[in-house]
Design a protein around this motif. Sequence first.
Motif, PDB file in Angstrom:
ATOM      1  N   LYS A 178      21.352  15.600  20.851  1.00  0.00           N
ATOM      2  CA  LYS A 178      21.060  15.178  22.246  1.00  0.00           C
ATOM      3  C   LYS A 178      21.300  15.947  23.508  1.00  0.00           C
ATOM      4  CE  LYS A 178      22.545  10.262  20.756  1.00  0.00           C
ATOM      5  NZ  LYS A 178      23.742   9.286  20.884  1.00  0.00           N
ATOM      6  N   GLY A 179      22.378  16.637  23.344  1.00  0.00           N
ATOM      7  CA  GLY A 179      22.667  17.554  24.440  1.00  0.00           C
ATOM      8  C   GLY A 179      21.592  18.599  24.679  1.00  0.00           C
ATOM      9  N   LEU A 180      21.022  19.255  23.464  1.00  0.00           N
ATOM     10  CA  LEU A 180      20.105  20.134  23.697  1.00  0.00           C
ATOM     11  C   LEU A 180      18.770  19.667  24.232  1.00  0.00           C
ATOM     12  CD1 LEU A 180      20.841  22.088  20.426  1.00  0.00           C
ATOM     13  CD2 LEU A 180      21.361  22.929  22.592  1.00  0.00           C
ATOM     14  N   LEU A 181      18.559  18.291  23.836  1.00  0.00           N
ATOM     15  CA  LEU A 181      17.289  17.818  24.313  1.00  0.00           C
ATOM     16  C   LEU A 181      17.384  17.376  25.918  1.00  0.00           C
ATOM     17  CD1 LEU A 181      16.363  15.279  21.451  1.00  0.00           C
ATOM     18  CD2 LEU A 181      15.179  17.317  22.127  1.00  0.00           C
ATOM     19  N   ALA A 182      18.683  16.903  26.074  1.00  0.00           N
ATOM     20  CA  ALA A 182      18.685  16.520  27.552  1.00  0.00           C
ATOM     21  C   ALA A 182      18.923  17.805  28.670  1.00  0.00           C
ATOM     22  CB  ALA A 182      19.878  15.811  27.748  1.00  0.00           C
ATOM     23  N   ASN A 183      19.489  18.842  28.206  1.00  0.00           N
ATOM     24  CA  ASN A 183      19.912  19.974  28.984  1.00  0.00           C
ATOM     25  C   ASN A 183      19.151  21.336  28.675  1.00  0.00           C
ATOM     26  OD1 ASN A 183      21.928  18.528  30.191  1.00  0.00           O
ATOM     27  ND2 ASN A 183      22.765  18.341  28.248  1.00  0.00           N
ATOM     28  N   THR A 184      17.980  21.459  27.893  1.00  0.00           N
ATOM     29  CA  THR A 184      17.678  22.646  27.649  1.00  0.00           C
ATOM     30  C   THR A 184      16.000  22.490  27.621  1.00  0.00           C
ATOM     31  OG1 THR A 184      17.423  22.571  25.394  1.00  0.00           O
ATOM     32  CG2 THR A 184      19.420  23.601  26.329  1.00  0.00           C
ATOM     33  N   ASP A 185      15.255  23.349  27.694  1.00  0.00           N
ATOM     34  CA  ASP A 185      13.919  23.194  27.500  1.00  0.00           C
ATOM     35  C   ASP A 185      13.548  23.800  25.941  1.00  0.00           C
ATOM     36  OD1 ASP A 185      13.411  22.397  29.948  1.00  0.00           O
ATOM     37  OD2 ASP A 185      13.181  24.560  30.808  1.00  0.00           O
ATOM     38  N   MET A 186      14.278  23.759  25.036  1.00  0.00           N
ATOM     39  CA  MET A 186      14.016  24.249  23.542  1.00  0.00           C
ATOM     40  C   MET A 186      12.979  23.212  23.037  1.00  0.00           C
ATOM     41  SD  MET A 186      17.934  25.068  22.158  1.00  0.00           S
ATOM     42  CE  MET A 186      17.421  25.302  20.531  1.00  0.00           C
ATOM     43  N   LYS A 187      12.114  23.701  22.254  1.00  0.00           N
ATOM     44  CA  LYS A 187      11.137  22.861  21.609  1.00  0.00           C
ATOM     45  C   LYS A 187      12.016  22.144  20.757  1.00  0.00           C
ATOM     46  CE  LYS A 187       7.151  26.187  21.613  1.00  0.00           C
ATOM     47  NZ  LYS A 187       6.345  27.033  20.792  1.00  0.00           N
ATOM     48  N   ILE A 188      11.397  21.166  20.134  1.00  0.00           N
ATOM     49  CA  ILE A 188      12.041  19.877  19.332  1.00  0.00           C
ATOM     50  C   ILE A 188      12.092  20.806  17.975  1.00  0.00           C
ATOM     51  CG2 ILE A 188      11.848  17.845  17.966  1.00  0.00           C
ATOM     52  CD1 ILE A 188      10.378  16.731  20.364  1.00  0.00           C
ATOM     53  N   LEU A 243      15.345   5.982  18.971  1.00  0.00           N
ATOM     54  CA  LEU A 243      14.259   6.787  19.649  1.00  0.00           C
ATOM     55  C   LEU A 243      13.758   8.137  18.801  1.00  0.00           C
ATOM     56  CD1 LEU A 243      15.525   6.612  23.045  1.00  0.00           C
ATOM     57  CD2 LEU A 243      13.723   5.336  22.337  1.00  0.00           C
ATOM     58  N   SER A 244      12.695   8.572  19.050  1.00  0.00           N
ATOM     59  CA  SER A 244      12.156   9.799  18.700  1.00  0.00           C
ATOM     60  C   SER A 244      12.612  10.929  19.390  1.00  0.00           C
ATOM     61  CB  SER A 244      10.754   9.958  18.557  1.00  0.00           C
ATOM     62  OG  SER A 244      10.192  10.054  19.941  1.00  0.00           O
ATOM     63  N   PRO A 245      12.919  12.146  19.132  1.00  0.00           N
ATOM     64  CA  PRO A 245      13.243  13.112  19.810  1.00  0.00           C
ATOM     65  C   PRO A 245      12.668  13.149  21.308  1.00  0.00           C
ATOM     66  CG  PRO A 245      13.481  14.110  17.725  1.00  0.00           C
ATOM     67  CD  PRO A 245      12.639  12.637  17.639  1.00  0.00           C
ATOM     68  N   LYS A 246      11.015  12.977  21.204  1.00  0.00           N
ATOM     69  CA  LYS A 246      10.418  13.251  22.474  1.00  0.00           C
ATOM     70  C   LYS A 246      10.868  12.098  23.337  1.00  0.00           C
ATOM     71  CE  LYS A 246       5.615  13.707  23.372  1.00  0.00           C
ATOM     72  NZ  LYS A 246       4.449  13.761  22.830  1.00  0.00           N
ATOM     73  N   ASP A 247      10.807  10.940  22.689  1.00  0.00           N
ATOM     74  CA  ASP A 247      11.145   9.662  23.568  1.00  0.00           C
ATOM     75  C   ASP A 247      12.437  10.016  24.202  1.00  0.00           C
ATOM     76  OD1 ASP A 247       8.438   8.699  23.245  1.00  0.00           O
ATOM     77  OD2 ASP A 247       9.373   7.431  21.550  1.00  0.00           O
ATOM     78  N   TYR A 248      13.276  10.197  23.588  1.00  0.00           N
ATOM     79  CA  TYR A 248      14.708  10.615  23.986  1.00  0.00           C
ATOM     80  C   TYR A 248      14.658  11.421  25.104  1.00  0.00           C
ATOM     81  CZ  TYR A 248      19.706  11.401  24.514  1.00  0.00           C
ATOM     82  OH  TYR A 248      21.045  11.890  24.916  1.00  0.00           O
ATOM     83  N   ARG A 249      13.941  12.668  25.184  1.00  0.00           N
ATOM     84  CA  ARG A 249      13.828  13.511  26.075  1.00  0.00           C
ATOM     85  C   ARG A 249      13.375  12.735  27.400  1.00  0.00           C
ATOM     86  NH1 ARG A 249      12.408  19.331  24.562  1.00  0.00           N
ATOM     87  NH2 ARG A 249      14.440  19.884  25.090  1.00  0.00           N
ATOM     88  N   LYS A 250      12.176  12.259  27.073  1.00  0.00           N
ATOM     89  CA  LYS A 250      11.651  11.447  28.533  1.00  0.00           C
ATOM     90  C   LYS A 250      12.460  10.525  28.985  1.00  0.00           C
ATOM     91  CE  LYS A 250       6.667  11.812  26.536  1.00  0.00           C
ATOM     92  NZ  LYS A 250       5.609  10.948  26.087  1.00  0.00           N
ATOM     93  N   SER A 309       9.558  18.993  34.790  1.00  0.00           N
ATOM     94  CA  SER A 309      10.775  19.445  34.229  1.00  0.00           C
ATOM     95  C   SER A 309      10.701  20.737  33.378  1.00  0.00           C
ATOM     96  CB  SER A 309      11.540  18.428  33.529  1.00  0.00           C
ATOM     97  OG  SER A 309      10.365  17.952  32.357  1.00  0.00           O
ATOM     98  N   GLY A 310       9.353  21.033  33.018  1.00  0.00           N
ATOM     99  CA  GLY A 310       9.359  22.268  32.196  1.00  0.00           C
ATOM    100  C   GLY A 310       9.502  22.008  30.605  1.00  0.00           C
ATOM    101  N   VAL A 311       9.624  20.685  30.185  1.00  0.00           N
ATOM    102  CA  VAL A 311       9.771  20.101  28.922  1.00  0.00           C
ATOM    103  C   VAL A 311       8.670  20.792  27.957  1.00  0.00           C
ATOM    104  CG1 VAL A 311       9.851  18.174  27.416  1.00  0.00           C
ATOM    105  CG2 VAL A 311      11.140  18.372  29.506  1.00  0.00           C
ATOM    106  N   ARG A 312       8.708  21.467  26.851  1.00  0.00           N
ATOM    107  CA  ARG A 312       7.780  21.684  26.110  1.00  0.00           C
ATOM    108  C   ARG A 312       8.105  21.039  24.695  1.00  0.00           C
ATOM    109  NH1 ARG A 312       8.291  26.959  24.810  1.00  0.00           N
ATOM    110  NH2 ARG A 312      10.457  27.053  25.483  1.00  0.00           N
ATOM    111  N   ASN A 313       6.851  20.149  24.165  1.00  0.00           N
ATOM    112  CA  ASN A 313       7.130  19.470  22.904  1.00  0.00           C
ATOM    113  C   ASN A 313       6.291  19.961  21.695  1.00  0.00           C
ATOM    114  OD1 ASN A 313       8.835  17.285  24.047  1.00  0.00           O
ATOM    115  ND2 ASN A 313       7.041  16.388  25.028  1.00  0.00           N
TER     116      ASN A 313
END
Length: 522
Positions: A468-478, A503-510, A518-522
């Motif tokens: 959760k922390g990585l998904l919320a605070n970084t732009d790392m790929k899933i 939630l899926s990791p993608k939906d959680y990040r959204k 935001s520069g999110v890369r999925n």
Amino acid sequence: MHHILLVEDEPLFRKGLAKMITGSETNWHVCGEAENGQEAEMLIAERMPELVITDIRMPLMDGLELLKRSKLKFPHIEFIVITGFQDFQYAQAALRYGAMDLLIKPCGKQDINDALDKAEIRVLEKHANLRKAETEHALLLENTLRGLLMRFPYRAELAAELAKSLAPCKLILFQIADFMPSHKQYAKRDMPLLQFAVLNMISELLDMYDMNGRLLLIENGQFALLCEDSFEENLVCEAACETVYRLLGLQMSSYCAGVAASLQDLADLYEAGRSMLGATVVAVQDITAAQADKPLSTNRAQQQLISTQTIAFILAGQIESMKLYLAQLMKEIYGLSLEDGKVAALSFSFALQDTARKQFEIAYDPQVRTERITRLNACCTNDEISHWTGMELDHFMSSFTAWQEKYSENVVWKAARYMEEHYAEQLPLQLVASQVHLNATYFSHLFKKETGRSFVDYLIELRMEKAKGLLANTDMKITEVSGVVGYDLPNYFAKLFKQTTGLSPKDYRKMVRPEPGSGVRN
């Protein structure tokens, strides 16, 4: 818990077998799995299971070759071979190579349980025979040492074994001049119990001062301590004489006879030391040294064995087995004669208190010990001895329960901290349990008791919080997040994440980062 290694190249069958064993009510735990003989050979050397269950037909190295090679290196490890009807000729060869049993595919739960029960009996018999052999060998070494001191015949190979650990050595003598002083109501029948108590009091002082030595009774009232040349004897000797008088009311003197360059010098030193200490025991001249010493040597060895075995049960988490073991010892004590029963009961008590002192960090209380010995000495029937022994066991179990409650909290905290530091790595239950020096099954029980969650659930939740922390605070790929929190398979990670959060990791990040750009890369 006894450890099994499973060797089978069919993953579904191997996993099913592991699940069947884990869910059974046997005392077996799967400590590892291998899909061929080569992998199994490495795991056997690493994990030293007591039992290997292996298929015959496997790539790289088959079960027969694994059995042959392993039995040469580790003859104590038992093997159960699984085979099909078409491989029966190979199964016969497996029996010649040392397999204890065969299982024919398909094998059901009852077949497995029956084979495991048979294997457990075999393993327990081996352990019992090993403990008996160790005890008998310790007695042989002690008798050899006594023979060297008193110029009795002895076996040269045993003397050579002693020389490796003892020569050169310092010889210190202790002597009780009178076991029936006027201020005590002791009788001749009390002598074995008193000598046994003296032996243990000196031994406990050696432990307290962290001094190693070999202590034994030589003749009536004569004790010898063989130790390193650097041993500072004054402190221990003064403490031993003071303790024996204060607790038992017996006058004991000591004398450092000198250093023996070789074990053959011991007899001269012993005779010179005896003459310096003065006359031998007067009050018990009609009891021979052999009569007085035989039960004491046996009980001293038995005492050390009881302590070692009890600690092994505790560290392995086999608490019910420990209780059965101690109950059986009490039953054996009840069947002895009155005087032998007293010495055996005191040996049992010393073993329990030695365990409590070493394992539970229970402070040594000599006054309590003296009161208990006095009560034992007053016992006039086997029933009274049995009651006394039962009270000693109750004291021990109370100490164990208190320690267990305190220790379990510390163990789980240490394990949780280790998991926090290594969550990104492979973390099987066995690995984490080994970090806190516990059997995996017992550790799993403690972990759930303290946290309210199973080890697996706790690890998943820990990793999901990190994700959760990585998904919320970084732009790392899933896929990258999956690897960082310890999952090589991104789809499996996504499945666990959704089960945990909804939630899926993608939906959680959204959800936590809704702003555009935001520069999110999925």
